[in-house]
Design a protein around this motif. Structure first.
Motif, short mmCIF file in Angstrom:
data_model
loop_
_atom_site.label_atom_id
_atom_site.label_comp_id
_atom_site.label_asym_id
_atom_site.label_seq_id
_atom_site.Cartn_x
_atom_site.Cartn_y
_atom_site.Cartn_z
N LYS A 115 0.83 -1.21 0.00
CA LYS A 115 0.00 0.00 0.00
C LYS A 115 0.86 1.25 0.00
CE LYS A 115 -3.92 2.22 2.31
NZ LYS A 115 -3.34 3.59 2.33
N LEU A 116 1.81 1.33 0.94
CA LEU A 116 2.68 2.49 0.99
C LEU A 116 3.57 2.57 -0.25
CD1 LEU A 116 3.87 2.82 4.70
CD2 LEU A 116 2.04 4.03 3.50
N PHE A 133 -2.07 -6.92 -9.22
CA PHE A 133 -3.09 -7.16 -8.20
C PHE A 133 -4.50 -7.18 -8.76
CE2 PHE A 133 0.29 -6.05 -5.22
CZ PHE A 133 0.01 -6.88 -4.15
N GLY A 134 -4.69 -6.54 -9.91
CA GLY A 134 -6.03 -6.40 -10.46
C GLY A 134 -6.74 -5.17 -9.95
N GLY A 135 -6.00 -4.25 -9.35
CA GLY A 135 -6.59 -3.02 -8.84
C GLY A 135 -5.64 -2.29 -7.91
N GLU A 139 -8.84 -0.17 -3.85
CA GLU A 139 -9.86 -1.04 -4.45
C GLU A 139 -9.76 -2.47 -3.94
OE1 GLU A 139 -10.05 1.24 -8.80
OE2 GLU A 139 -8.70 -0.48 -8.49
N MET A 140 -8.56 -2.90 -3.56
CA MET A 140 -8.33 -4.28 -3.12
C MET A 140 -7.47 -4.28 -1.85
SD MET A 140 -7.62 -6.11 -6.79
CE MET A 140 -8.03 -7.73 -6.13
N GLN A 143 -6.30 -7.87 -0.30
CA GLN A 143 -5.28 -8.58 -1.05
C GLN A 143 -3.91 -7.92 -0.89
OE1 GLN A 143 -5.61 -11.66 -2.55
NE2 GLN A 143 -3.41 -11.35 -2.26
N HIS A 144 -3.89 -6.60 -0.89
CA HIS A 144 -2.62 -5.91 -0.70
C HIS A 144 -2.05 -6.19 0.70
CE1 HIS A 144 -3.63 -3.76 -4.41
NE2 HIS A 144 -2.38 -3.32 -4.42
N ALA A 145 -2.91 -6.24 1.70
CA ALA A 145 -2.46 -6.54 3.05
C ALA A 145 -1.97 -7.98 3.15
CB ALA A 145 -3.58 -6.30 4.05
#
Length: 223
Positions: A115-116, A133-135, A139-140, A143-145
């Motif tokens: 994220k960062l 990621f697909g976004g 938005e996601m 998944q990013h976490a």
């Protein structure tokens, strides 16, 4: 030494590796892994990680660990992870998601928080992250976490060495500062060596210095 290359859309081929040779010259066994997401094995293999970064790759690393131990190449309690860029990301993710396997991790210009990283990285790279990621992180977020090493900070057992550029626009400094602070706040052992450059260094003296740093750190960790 279990190494993972950068990318992820890259591949390790049969070419001379000064870093790999340095490990061999100092008595270590050295294994480099073409994990899911690597190129040259077909589009399906390359894109198998899309939308779920870190899952198959860490499973591949664990499989490599088991193969090395089962074949008497590695001692089960003396395997160290290393890698740069995406390989550094996988190093941090490996010691967080499978902490029982590894004696330590050495990450170079690594990703710790997707994220960062998205917020701070060069605009040209944000599109690539969105495609993986697909976004976007907004938005996601789950998944990013899930794919971020910082999420698994509490599970880390082994000591970590990070070599990171203060002026990196691919893997920016802020996300690594947060990772370092988070681990230290939890009483984990982490050393971050900051250097005055970007995504790695082209200066031979600096590369030699970083290789020596990793060797000395590995000797200390393994006793």
């Amino acid at each position: 030494i279990l190494e993972t290359h950068g990318g992820p859309t890259a591949v390790q081929t049969e070419v001379f590796s000064a870093g790999g040779q340095a490990w061999l010259d100092h008595g270590f066994a050295f294994f480099t892994l073409n994990y899911h997401g690597s190129v040259t094995f077909g589009r399906q293999f390359e894109q198998s990680i899309y939308g779920n970064l870190g899952e198959l790759e860490v499973e591949d690393m664990a499989a490599a660990y088991r193969w090395l131990v089962d074949n008497g190449i590695a001692k089960p309690d003396e395997v160290l992870l290393t890698g740069g860029s995406y390989g550094g990301y996988l190093t941090l993710l490996g010691v967080g998601k499978t902490p029982e396997l590894y004696a330590g991790g050495m990450a170079v210009v690594a990703i710790a928080d997707w994220k960062l990283m998205y917020e701070d990285q060069a605009d040209t790279l944000r599109g690539y992250q969105r495609s993986l990621f697909g976004g976007t992180p907004d938005e996601m977020p789950e998944q990013h976490a899930k794919s971020s090493p910082i999420t698994y900070a509490s599970q880390v057992r082994a000591p970590i060495l990070v070599i990171q550029g203060e002026n990196d626009t691919r893997c920016p400094a802020r996300q690594m500062h947060l990772y370092e602070d988070t681990l230290k706040a939890q009483g984990k052992e982490i050393k971050v060596e900051w250097f005055d450059a970007g995504h790695g260094s082209r200066a031979m003296d600096k590369n030699i210095e970083h290789m020596e740093l990793k060797l000395r750190w590995a000797y200390r960790v393994l006793g």
